[in-house]
Motif scaffolding. Structure first.
Motif, mmCIF file in Angstrom:
data_model
loop_
_atom_site.group_PDB
_atom_site.id
_atom_site.type_symbol
_atom_site.label_atom_id
_atom_site.label_comp_id
_atom_site.label_asym_id
_atom_site.label_seq_id
_atom_site.Cartn_x
_atom_site.Cartn_y
_atom_site.Cartn_z
ATOM 1 N N ASP A 184 -3.922 0.082 2.153
ATOM 2 C CA ASP A 184 -3.307 1.405 2.175
ATOM 3 C C ASP A 184 -2.515 1.689 0.893
ATOM 4 N N LYS A 225 5.538 -7.433 0.597
ATOM 5 C CA LYS A 225 6.931 -6.969 0.766
ATOM 6 C C LYS A 225 7.682 -7.895 1.708
ATOM 7 N N THR A 242 -7.962 -1.316 -6.424
ATOM 8 C CA THR A 242 -8.437 0.004 -5.996
ATOM 9 C C THR A 242 -7.271 0.918 -5.600
ATOM 10 N N ALA A 243 -7.585 2.193 -5.508
ATOM 11 C CA ALA A 243 -6.609 3.206 -5.084
ATOM 12 C C ALA A 243 -6.625 3.294 -3.565
ATOM 13 N N ALA A 300 5.683 -9.141 -4.217
ATOM 14 C CA ALA A 300 5.486 -8.848 -5.646
ATOM 15 C C ALA A 300 6.845 -8.703 -6.318
ATOM 16 N N LYS A 301 7.846 -8.311 -5.534
ATOM 17 C CA LYS A 301 9.190 -8.101 -6.099
ATOM 18 C C LYS A 301 9.832 -9.426 -6.521
ATOM 19 N N SER A 327 6.306 1.854 -9.741
ATOM 20 C CA SER A 327 4.852 1.801 -9.901
ATOM 21 C C SER A 327 4.203 3.115 -9.456
ATOM 22 N N THR A 343 -2.269 4.403 -7.892
ATOM 23 C CA THR A 343 -3.483 4.168 -8.670
ATOM 24 C C THR A 343 -4.453 5.321 -8.435
ATOM 25 N N LEU A 359 11.365 -7.783 2.361
ATOM 26 C CA LEU A 359 11.974 -6.785 3.264
ATOM 27 C C LEU A 359 11.946 -7.280 4.714
ATOM 28 N N GLY A 392 0.514 2.325 -1.356
ATOM 29 C CA GLY A 392 1.930 1.961 -1.290
ATOM 30 C C GLY A 392 2.233 0.582 -0.757
ATOM 31 N N VAL A 393 1.206 -0.181 -0.377
ATOM 32 C CA VAL A 393 1.468 -1.523 0.167
ATOM 33 C C VAL A 393 1.833 -2.534 -0.932
ATOM 34 N N GLY A 394 1.515 -2.177 -2.171
ATOM 35 C CA GLY A 394 1.916 -3.051 -3.281
ATOM 36 C C GLY A 394 0.780 -3.774 -3.983
HETATM 37 P P1 GTP Z 1 -1.942 2.742 -4.371
HETATM 38 O O1 GTP Z 1 -2.184 2.528 -5.833
HETATM 39 O O2 GTP Z 1 -1.607 4.167 -4.064
HETATM 40 O O3 GTP Z 1 -3.058 2.248 -3.519
HETATM 41 O O4 GTP Z 1 -0.637 1.856 -3.953
HETATM 42 P P2 GTP Z 1 -0.392 0.311 -4.246
HETATM 43 O O5 GTP Z 1 -0.817 -0.481 -3.068
HETATM 44 O O6 GTP Z 1 -0.967 -0.078 -5.554
HETATM 45 O O7 GTP Z 1 1.214 0.233 -4.315
HETATM 46 P P3 GTP Z 1 2.109 -0.168 -5.568
HETATM 47 O O8 GTP Z 1 1.764 -1.519 -6.045
HETATM 48 O O9 GTP Z 1 2.068 0.928 -6.565
HETATM 49 O O10 GTP Z 1 3.537 -0.279 -4.872
HETATM 50 C C1 GTP Z 1 4.161 0.832 -4.274
HETATM 51 C C2 GTP Z 1 5.650 0.612 -4.274
HETATM 52 O O11 GTP Z 1 5.973 -0.417 -3.340
HETATM 53 C C3 GTP Z 1 6.194 0.084 -5.614
HETATM 54 O O12 GTP Z 1 6.602 1.089 -6.466
HETATM 55 C C4 GTP Z 1 7.349 -0.767 -5.220
HETATM 56 O O13 GTP Z 1 8.515 0.001 -5.199
HETATM 57 C C5 GTP Z 1 7.033 -1.193 -3.810
HETATM 58 N N1 GTP Z 1 6.678 -2.608 -3.720
HETATM 59 C C6 GTP Z 1 5.520 -3.210 -4.089
HETATM 60 N N2 GTP Z 1 5.541 -4.512 -3.821
HETATM 61 C C7 GTP Z 1 6.752 -4.754 -3.267
HETATM 62 C C8 GTP Z 1 7.390 -5.920 -2.742
HETATM 63 O O14 GTP Z 1 6.856 -7.025 -2.724
HETATM 64 N N3 GTP Z 1 8.652 -5.750 -2.242
HETATM 65 C C9 GTP Z 1 9.283 -4.556 -2.226
HETATM 66 N N4 GTP Z 1 10.520 -4.504 -1.708
HETATM 67 N N5 GTP Z 1 8.714 -3.447 -2.687
HETATM 68 C C10 GTP Z 1 7.468 -3.538 -3.207
#
Ligand code: GTP
Ligand code: MG
Length: 174
Positions: A19, A126, A68-69, A156-157, A40, A43, A129, A21-23
């Protein structure tokens, strides 16, 4: 898929699905550059990065990574990226049951249309969290096991388990 140049250097195509925003992009950025970007950007389409790791037995594995997006409007593009992939990383966010549901959708799609023998990982991201956790490790582990995947929780944080994720995939390659 997997190409062997000599017995100690392999190159594999890996796709990340899950999905928005999952990171996914943050996991890749952490793995490839050792960085975390709290702002971030979503994508668009997909992005490509590569990273090589050395295993303990001195095998090197070059991951060619398609990130992927996750936004719904891009879902129909996914087959372009998982086709021929030797490994797939399906990511959800441990604070989001909806994202866990979406991960299960991608697992089913990969089972139907992915490469035979594809190595699949289920990743609960995440993990930092944990106070907002809504998907238990036990539920995710049970789901992964019943689908022949391996399961790991990452952040990832904080970088927790990110390198381990890719090392575990490398070890499971045929
Ligand atoms: P799409 O590209 O739209 O598919 O999303 P994505 O899955 O690539 O998400 P992305 O890696 O851009 O992460 C979205 C947001 O989640 C980031 O801007 C971070 O703020 C947050 N995030 C990602 N990984 C973590 C993590 O491990 N911990 C926390 N607390 N936040 C995270
Ligand atoms: Mg992304």
């Amino acid at each position: 898929a997997t190409e062997t140049f000599d017995s100690r250097n392999i190159r594999i195509k890996l796709v990340l699905l899950g999905d928005s925003g999952v990171g996914k992009s943050c996991i890749v950025l952490r793995f490839v550059r050792g960085q975390f970007d709290p702002s971030s950007k979503v994508t668009v389409g997909a992005s490509f990065l590569s990273q090589t790791i050395a295993l303990q037995d001195s095998t090197t594995v070059k991951f060619e990574i398609w990130d992927t997006a996750g936004q719904e409007r891009y879902a129909s593009l996914a087959p372009l990226y998982y086709r021929g992939a030797a490994a797939a990383v399906v990511v959800y966010d441990i604070t989001s049951p909806d994202s866990f549901q979406r991960a299960q959708f991608w697992v089913k799609e990969l089972q139907k249309h992915g490469s035979p023998g594809i190595v699949m990982a289920l990743v609960g991201n995440k993990a930092d969290l944990h106070e907002s956790r809504e998907v238990t490790s036990e539920d995710a582990q049970a789901y992964a096991e019943s689908n022949g995947m391996f399961f790991i929780e990452t952040s990832a944080k904080t970088a927790d388990n990110v390198n381990q994720l890719f090392e575990e995939i490398a070890k499971r390659l045929p």
